[in-house]
Design a protein around this motif. Structure first.
Motif, mmCIF file in Angstrom:
data_model
loop_
_atom_site.group_PDB
_atom_site.id
_atom_site.type_symbol
_atom_site.label_atom_id
_atom_site.label_comp_id
_atom_site.label_asym_id
_atom_site.label_seq_id
_atom_site.Cartn_x
_atom_site.Cartn_y
_atom_site.Cartn_z
ATOM 1 N N SER A 46 0.769 -1.060 0.154
ATOM 2 C CA SER A 46 -0.077 0.231 0.003
ATOM 3 C C SER A 46 0.836 1.358 -0.037
ATOM 4 O O SER A 46 2.174 1.057 0.295
ATOM 5 C CB SER A 46 -0.768 -0.022 1.222
ATOM 6 O OG SER A 46 -0.191 0.266 2.355
ATOM 7 N N ASN A 47 0.390 2.475 -0.125
ATOM 8 C CA ASN A 47 1.084 3.749 -0.029
ATOM 9 C C ASN A 47 0.642 4.414 1.439
ATOM 10 O O ASN A 47 1.108 5.560 1.463
ATOM 11 C CB ASN A 47 0.537 4.558 -1.167
ATOM 12 C CG ASN A 47 -0.963 4.955 -1.292
ATOM 13 O OD1 ASN A 47 -1.679 4.508 -0.471
ATOM 14 N ND2 ASN A 47 -1.465 5.560 -2.292
ATOM 15 N N ARG A 48 0.500 3.470 2.389
ATOM 16 C CA ARG A 48 0.072 4.299 3.692
ATOM 17 C C ARG A 48 1.486 4.451 4.231
ATOM 18 O O ARG A 48 2.233 3.471 4.438
ATOM 19 C CB ARG A 48 -0.648 3.271 4.485
ATOM 20 C CG ARG A 48 -2.056 2.995 4.010
ATOM 21 C CD ARG A 48 -2.933 2.238 5.104
ATOM 22 N NE ARG A 48 -2.671 0.960 5.086
ATOM 23 C CZ ARG A 48 -2.029 0.536 6.152
ATOM 24 N NH1 ARG A 48 -1.870 1.255 7.238
ATOM 25 N NH2 ARG A 48 -1.290 -0.875 6.378
ATOM 26 N N GLU A 50 2.058 4.744 7.370
ATOM 27 C CA GLU A 50 2.354 3.979 8.423
ATOM 28 C C GLU A 50 2.734 2.326 8.249
ATOM 29 O O GLU A 50 3.524 1.692 8.770
ATOM 30 C CB GLU A 50 1.120 3.540 9.579
ATOM 31 C CG GLU A 50 -0.011 3.295 8.893
ATOM 32 C CD GLU A 50 -0.965 4.299 8.260
ATOM 33 O OE1 GLU A 50 -2.163 4.044 8.111
ATOM 34 O OE2 GLU A 50 -0.245 5.481 7.825
ATOM 35 N N GLY A 51 2.517 1.908 7.069
ATOM 36 C CA GLY A 51 2.604 0.552 6.698
ATOM 37 C C GLY A 51 4.256 0.602 6.119
ATOM 38 O O GLY A 51 4.883 -0.247 6.204
#
Length: 376
Positions: A46-48, A50-51
């Motif tokens: 993902s592009n999060r 926090e990830g």
């Protein structure tokens, strides 16, 4: 313990705390016990932010703490261990060429847990430089492996989707047909890759920062038997079964049903202001004893006719013990969301099965009636 990247025959899509407390942990215990040799390359998709932060922490330290807290066979468990199954971690958006090379040259298994919308493709294409969706990325990687003349892979998705392996296969093959006018690639996906349905069950209740997880003692990774299936690890909680259907039905109509029945009784008996968590409900004699009577007198007699090969009493005991976990704050208010729909899916089929067998399920029918009469 430092693991070389060429030992990472397992490519895991997802850095979720669930995977860290489930499949990734099983592989670590299997490696530590000398029962398998293959480690994991974790891929953050993902592009999060926090990830990505978690992925960078995993890439740097390649191990993490797993805290196991709960009850097991009536004994309180509160232990912590280091999971050392990770050979590396890549961020797909930033390290695609490295990921593609590893996928082509080293991978043997794919494990994934990409959330409820993980198979959603929309207008994505595997021809993009970096596909947006998980199926798009997977199709692009599989095509690279096919073009390199390599053999197929075993795919073990862990998403909470019934028939997850077959759903993922259909999604990838649809993308492959749209993006590539190559019938040989479609045949390679169909015949050389092994798409395996799995069922996962474990509560991974919290994350440990910057990376780690807190999980209950109970765990299950049920994997559908298929010709040619070779597991990536050996662990007591990883079970190859002839059919997932009985295990899905058991979970739905014992564990999930029990949650919804507790919510019904929580409201019906006026305990909303006094009880907040499932573990507190199990300390209330009227709730615990009522649930036990429901399971023993109405639910299990029905399911035993449908699932004669499973030890339903043992699963009932496991369920009650999991509900009593003193370390887990599982809010009844959260379970109560979409209560009517949950009752229709979890309770009503058991009542209908009972009627077909001439069995009485008055408690179930009363809960179903109360849910049907609730507005909103």
């Amino acid at each position: 313990m430092s693991i070389a990247l060429d030992q990472a025959g397992i490519v895991q899509f997802g850095t979720s705390r669930f995977l860290l407390g489930h499949a990734t942990a099983f592989v670590g215990e299997s490696l530590a016990a000398g029962r398998s040799q293959h480690a994991i390359l974790v891929v953050q998709t993902s592009n999060r932010p926090e990830g990505k932060a978690k992925a960078r922490a995993l890439a740097e330290q390649r191990h993490y703490p797993l805290q196991v807290r709960g009850l097991r066979n009536g004994v309180a468990v509160d232990s912590q261990r280091q999971v050392e199954s990770i050979a590396g971690c890549l961020i797909a958006e930033e390290q695609w060429p490295t990921l593609e090379q590893h996928f082509v040259e080293t991978a043997r298994w794919v494990v994934s847990n990409t959330g409820d919308s993980g198979y959603h493709v929309a207008d994505d294409t595997s021809l993009a430089e970096l596909p947006k969706s998980f199926p798009g990325k997977l199709t692009k990687l599989l095509y690279a492996r096919y073009r390199a003349g390599r053999d197929g892979l075993t795919l073990l998705p862990c998403e909470l989707i019934s028939g997850n392996g077959q759903v993922l296969k259909e999604t990838v093959m649809k993308l492959a047909r749209l993006d590539h006018a190559d019938s040989d690639f479609a045949a390679w996906l169909d015949e050389r890759c092994l798409w395996v349905d799995t069922l996962v069950d474990r509560i991974v209740s919290a994350a440990i920062e910057p990376v780690g997880a807190v999980a209950e003692p109970y765990a299950l990774w049920a994997i559908q038997a298929k010709p040619g299936l070779v597991l990536p690890c050996q662990h007591p909680d990883v079970q190859v079964v002839e059919s997932l259907f009985p295990y899905e039905l058991r979970k739905l109509h014992i564990l999930n049903l029990a949650h919804s029945y507790l919510v019904d009784q929580w409201h019906h008996l006026g305990l909303v202001s006094r009880v907040s968590f499932v573990r507190e409900a199990m300390q209330e004699p009227v709730l615990r004893e009522g649930l036990l009577r429901l399971l023993d007198e109405e639910v299990l007699p029905v399911l035993e006719r449908k699932l004669p090969t499973l030890d339903l009493k043992a699963y009932r005991d496991d369920t009650l013990e999991r509900f009593s976990n003193p370390y887990l704050d599982h809010r009844l208010a959260d379970i109560a969301q979409h209560h009517q729909q949950k009752v229709q899916r979890r309770l009503q089929p058991v009542s209908e099965m009972a009627r077909r067998h001439g069995l009485v399920t008055s408690r179930l029918e009363a809960a179903i009636s109360r849910a049907a009469s609730t507005v909103g």
